[in-house]
Motif scaffolding. Structure first.
Motif, PDB file in Angstrom:
ATOM      1  N   MET A  11       0.851  -1.183   0.000  1.00  0.00           N
ATOM      2  CA  MET A  11       0.000   0.000   0.000  1.00  0.00           C
ATOM      3  C   MET A  11       0.893   1.242   0.000  1.00  0.00           C
ATOM      4  O   MET A  11       1.741   1.411   0.870  1.00  0.00           O
ATOM      5  CB  MET A  11      -0.892  -0.003   1.237  1.00  0.00           C
ATOM      6  N   THR A  12       0.700   2.100  -0.982  1.00  0.00           N
ATOM      7  CA  THR A  12       1.546   3.289  -1.088  1.00  0.00           C
ATOM      8  C   THR A  12       0.917   4.486  -0.394  1.00  0.00           C
ATOM      9  O   THR A  12      -0.307   4.561  -0.241  1.00  0.00           O
ATOM     10  CB  THR A  12       1.798   3.654  -2.559  1.00  0.00           C
ATOM     11  N   ASP A  13       1.758   5.434  -0.011  1.00  0.00           N
ATOM     12  CA  ASP A  13       1.266   6.665   0.618  1.00  0.00           C
ATOM     13  C   ASP A  13       0.299   7.390  -0.308  1.00  0.00           C
ATOM     14  O   ASP A  13      -0.751   7.878   0.121  1.00  0.00           O
ATOM     15  CB  ASP A  13       2.436   7.602   0.941  1.00  0.00           C
ATOM     16  N   ARG A  14       0.675   7.493  -1.575  1.00  0.00           N
ATOM     17  CA  ARG A  14      -0.152   8.228  -2.531  1.00  0.00           C
ATOM     18  C   ARG A  14      -1.555   7.635  -2.609  1.00  0.00           C
ATOM     19  O   ARG A  14      -2.555   8.359  -2.652  1.00  0.00           O
ATOM     20  CB  ARG A  14       0.508   8.220  -3.901  1.00  0.00           C
ATOM     21  N   ALA A  15      -1.623   6.303  -2.602  1.00  0.00           N
ATOM     22  CA  ALA A  15      -2.920   5.644  -2.725  1.00  0.00           C
ATOM     23  C   ALA A  15      -3.790   5.884  -1.490  1.00  0.00           C
ATOM     24  O   ALA A  15      -4.955   6.281  -1.601  1.00  0.00           O
ATOM     25  CB  ALA A  15      -2.725   4.145  -2.949  1.00  0.00           C
ATOM     26  N   TYR A  16      -3.239   5.647  -0.308  1.00  0.00           N
ATOM     27  CA  TYR A  16      -4.106   5.757   0.865  1.00  0.00           C
ATOM     28  C   TYR A  16      -4.395   7.201   1.263  1.00  0.00           C
ATOM     29  O   TYR A  16      -5.451   7.503   1.825  1.00  0.00           O
ATOM     30  CB  TYR A  16      -3.590   4.913   2.039  1.00  0.00           C
ATOM     31  N   LEU A  17      -3.498   8.130   0.941  1.00  0.00           N
ATOM     32  CA  LEU A  17      -3.776   9.536   1.248  1.00  0.00           C
ATOM     33  C   LEU A  17      -4.899  10.074   0.376  1.00  0.00           C
ATOM     34  O   LEU A  17      -5.738  10.872   0.833  1.00  0.00           O
ATOM     35  CB  LEU A  17      -2.513  10.377   1.057  1.00  0.00           C
ATOM     36  N   LYS A  18      -4.930   9.663  -0.873  1.00  0.00           N
ATOM     37  CA  LYS A  18      -5.998  10.109  -1.774  1.00  0.00           C
ATOM     38  C   LYS A  18      -7.361   9.637  -1.258  1.00  0.00           C
ATOM     39  O   LYS A  18      -8.310  10.419  -1.163  1.00  0.00           O
ATOM     40  CB  LYS A  18      -5.751   9.560  -3.181  1.00  0.00           C
ATOM     41  N   VAL A  19      -7.454   8.369  -0.886  1.00  0.00           N
ATOM     42  CA  VAL A  19      -8.705   7.834  -0.357  1.00  0.00           C
ATOM     43  C   VAL A  19      -9.053   8.512   0.960  1.00  0.00           C
ATOM     44  O   VAL A  19     -10.217   8.859   1.212  1.00  0.00           O
ATOM     45  CB  VAL A  19      -8.594   6.310  -0.176  1.00  0.00           C
ATOM     46  N   PHE A  20      -8.043   8.712   1.814  1.00  0.00           N
ATOM     47  CA  PHE A  20      -8.295   9.338   3.123  1.00  0.00           C
ATOM     48  C   PHE A  20      -8.970  10.695   2.963  1.00  0.00           C
ATOM     49  O   PHE A  20     -10.005  10.979   3.581  1.00  0.00           O
ATOM     50  CB  PHE A  20      -6.984   9.486   3.891  1.00  0.00           C
ATOM     51  N   HIS A  21      -8.386  11.572   2.174  1.00  0.00           N
ATOM     52  CA  HIS A  21      -8.894  12.939   2.070  1.00  0.00           C
ATOM     53  C   HIS A  21     -10.254  12.997   1.367  1.00  0.00           C
ATOM     54  O   HIS A  21     -11.124  13.799   1.759  1.00  0.00           O
ATOM     55  CB  HIS A  21      -7.876  13.821   1.349  1.00  0.00           C
ATOM     56  N   GLU A  22     -10.441  12.161   0.363  1.00  0.00           N
ATOM     57  CA  GLU A  22     -11.729  12.180  -0.324  1.00  0.00           C
ATOM     58  C   GLU A  22     -12.831  11.592   0.548  1.00  0.00           C
ATOM     59  O   GLU A  22     -13.958  12.101   0.568  1.00  0.00           O
ATOM     60  CB  GLU A  22     -11.617  11.426  -1.644  1.00  0.00           C
ATOM     61  N   ALA A  23     -12.526  10.537   1.306  1.00  0.00           N
ATOM     62  CA  ALA A  23     -13.513   9.948   2.204  1.00  0.00           C
ATOM     63  C   ALA A  23     -13.822  10.898   3.367  1.00  0.00           C
ATOM     64  O   ALA A  23     -14.970  10.999   3.812  1.00  0.00           O
ATOM     65  CB  ALA A  23     -13.017   8.610   2.732  1.00  0.00           C
ATOM     66  N   ARG A  24     -12.803  11.588   3.860  1.00  0.00           N
ATOM     67  CA  ARG A  24     -13.009  12.552   4.943  1.00  0.00           C
ATOM     68  C   ARG A  24     -13.996  13.628   4.519  1.00  0.00           C
ATOM     69  O   ARG A  24     -14.899  14.011   5.275  1.00  0.00           O
ATOM     70  CB  ARG A  24     -11.676  13.191   5.327  1.00  0.00           C
ATOM     71  N   GLU A  25     -13.829  14.140   3.314  1.00  0.00           N
ATOM     72  CA  GLU A  25     -14.712  15.208   2.827  1.00  0.00           C
ATOM     73  C   GLU A  25     -16.153  14.729   2.707  1.00  0.00           C
ATOM     74  O   GLU A  25     -17.091  15.480   3.013  1.00  0.00           O
ATOM     75  CB  GLU A  25     -14.211  15.697   1.469  1.00  0.00           C
ATOM     76  N   LYS A  26     -16.336  13.471   2.286  1.00  0.00           N
ATOM     77  CA  LYS A  26     -17.694  12.945   2.132  1.00  0.00           C
ATOM     78  C   LYS A  26     -18.316  12.568   3.469  1.00  0.00           C
ATOM     79  O   LYS A  26     -19.532  12.659   3.645  1.00  0.00           O
ATOM     80  CB  LYS A  26     -17.667  11.727   1.214  1.00  0.00           C
TER      81      LYS A  26
END
Length: 460
Positions: free
Chosen positions: A373-388
């Motif tokens: 699991m890469t930083d880029r992958a999980y950070l993208k999901v983290f921030h988009e899920a947080r906003e929703k």
């Protein structure tokens, strides 16, 4: 002398070309006692001048040093130990024993300090070229024993000639002025703005250690930084309670992660480990199936962590990869850490393993193509899920602004639930002292009980 020889042969200059056939540099080749030596220079005139000096020394019957490959007289003419040469020796000494992230921190501090200890700016390469060359010298040069690119070689030769003699730091008056210049530089960013207090303090610790090393090897009579009164920037060590989410917000977030799509489905349990088990991201990334020692159908489970894979960047690791497996933070090699698995996390992990299985090495969290699991992958999901998951007001606040805040929320929850601090410290991988200092502002709801106990103790 056994370490010198007169067996020298100088060859023709070799033009170096890139893939397009363009000449990019010139390499001087010569043999000393049968060992091939090389020196790469960017300009033909520089290479010709260097070769001529070697030829002259050889024709005049001068002895060559077997260790350096240079004429012995060049060593006698060499100026006193420069700051740049000292930093190279210091980094080489520290490299084998430092973690990748600490290696990077050493390089950052020394690069900033070097900018404050120049004797001249005459003929200097661009700032980016200078800093890039120093990063290479403090990392890849040591690990790979490789030659610098022509651009790096030119910048490093400039540093050899334009940094102060190390001894200048011990000169009355001048030494204190130079030390203050160094402290001022590490207190600011490249753009000249004030640096974060933690950054400045971390760099000062590196430089203080470097100066102590100079004193240890006899290059300086004392530590020049200690002769300067420098106000240590105040840092905020406690967790900001505004970033800590509650259980309802955590559940909203984990549901939003699941709904994010295929990537999100793979990451729900990943983020769940941070919230329910207070794991650091690098610990979650390292989890293997064997670490999940108990995943019952109902109730609490348990995991036993053995390693972590912090991200430092490929330049600083021994394996040349962005991450390198290491011992758990604050623990010796081979030491493990037990962590309870909350029943809700047990459910998430069981579902995750059933749906996605594990990687070839037993790794629990892997990417769609089988990699880690890469930083880029999980950070993208983290921030988009947080906003929703959050309301507009929550999303605009500092609430859970980074993934690490999930760990903070877990530890805060345990403390507020009344779990004894030593137990929380063991599960979280902290010392009790650090635990209470970092999370003191996040312990709520205990004031009333504390006052009641005081009243009972003092009532007549």
């Amino acid at each position: 002398m056994e370490d010198t020889t007169y067996d020298v042969r100088v060859y023709k200059i070799e033009a170096r070309k890139n893939a397009k056939g363009t000449i990019t540099s010139f390499r001087v080749l010569w043999r000393v006692g049968g060992e091939l030596r090389k020196e790469t220079l960017r300009k033909a005139a520089q290479a010709d001048a260097f070769r001529s000096k070697l030829m002259t020394a050889s024709r005049e019957g001068e002895a060559f040093d077997m260790r350096t490959g240079r004429p012995v007289s060049w060593a006698r003419e060499k100026s006193p130990l420069s700051w740049y040469a000292f930093t190279l020796a210091y980094v080489e000494t520290k490299w084998p024993y430092a973690s990748p992230n600490h290696r990077r921190g050493i390089a950052e501090a020394l690069t900033d300090a070097t900018e404050a200890l120049l004797t001249s700016d005459s003929g200097q390469p661009s700032r980016d070229a200078r800093r890039g060359a120093l990063r290479w010298a403090y990392s890849t040069r040591i690990r790979d024993k490789s030659e610098p690119s022509p651009e790096h070689a030119e910048a490093l030769r400039w540093f050899e000639e334009h940094t102060i003699p190390l001894a200048a730091l011990s000169e009355p008056g001048r030494g204190a002025t130079l030390a203050r210049a160094v402290l001022d530089r590490i207190s600011r960013t490249k753009s000249g703005e004030l640096a974060a207090a933690n950054t400045a303090n971390r760099k000062r610790m590196v430089l203080n250690n470097a100066m102590e090393y100079a004193r240890e090897i006899g290059a300086l009579p004392g530590n020049p930084l200690k002769s300067v009164k420098w106000t240590k920037p105040r840092t905020m060590s406690a967790v900001d309670p505004r970033t800590v989410i509650n259980v309802e917000q955590a559940r909203r977030f984990l549901v939003a992660v699941r709904k994010h799509g295929k990537r999100g489905e793979r990451m729900q349990a990943f983020f769940g480990c941070m919230y329910y088990a207070a794991l650091r991201p690098e610990e979650v990334i390292d989890i293997r199936r064997a670490h999940l020692t108990s995943l019952p159908g109902e109730g609490w489970g348990e995991m036993r962590l053995t390693n972590a894979e912090p991200r430092a960047g490929s330049r600083w690791t021994n394996n040349g990869q962005p991450r390198e497996r290491r011992a758990l933070k604050h623990r010796a090699d081979g030491e493990t850490r037990p962590v309870p698995i909350h029943p809700e996390l047990v459910t998430l992990l069981r579902s995750h393993l059933e749906e996605f299985g594990t990687g070839p090495d037993g790794r629990v969290f892997i990417g769609p193509r089988g990699g880690e699991m890469t930083d880029r992958a999980y950070l993208k999901v983290f921030h988009e899920a947080r906003e929703k998951a959050f309301t507009p007001e929550e999303a605009a606040s500092p609430l859970m602004d980074v993934p690490y805040a999930l760990r903070h929320a877990a530890v805060s929850t345990w403390l507020n639930a009344g779990v004894p601090a030593p137990q929380v410290a063991e599960w979280a991988g902290h010392s009790v002292d650090v635990l209470l200092r970092v999370y003191a502002t996040c312990i709520h709801g205990q004031q009333g009980e504390a006052m009641r106990r005081i009243w009972d103790a003092t009532a007549s």
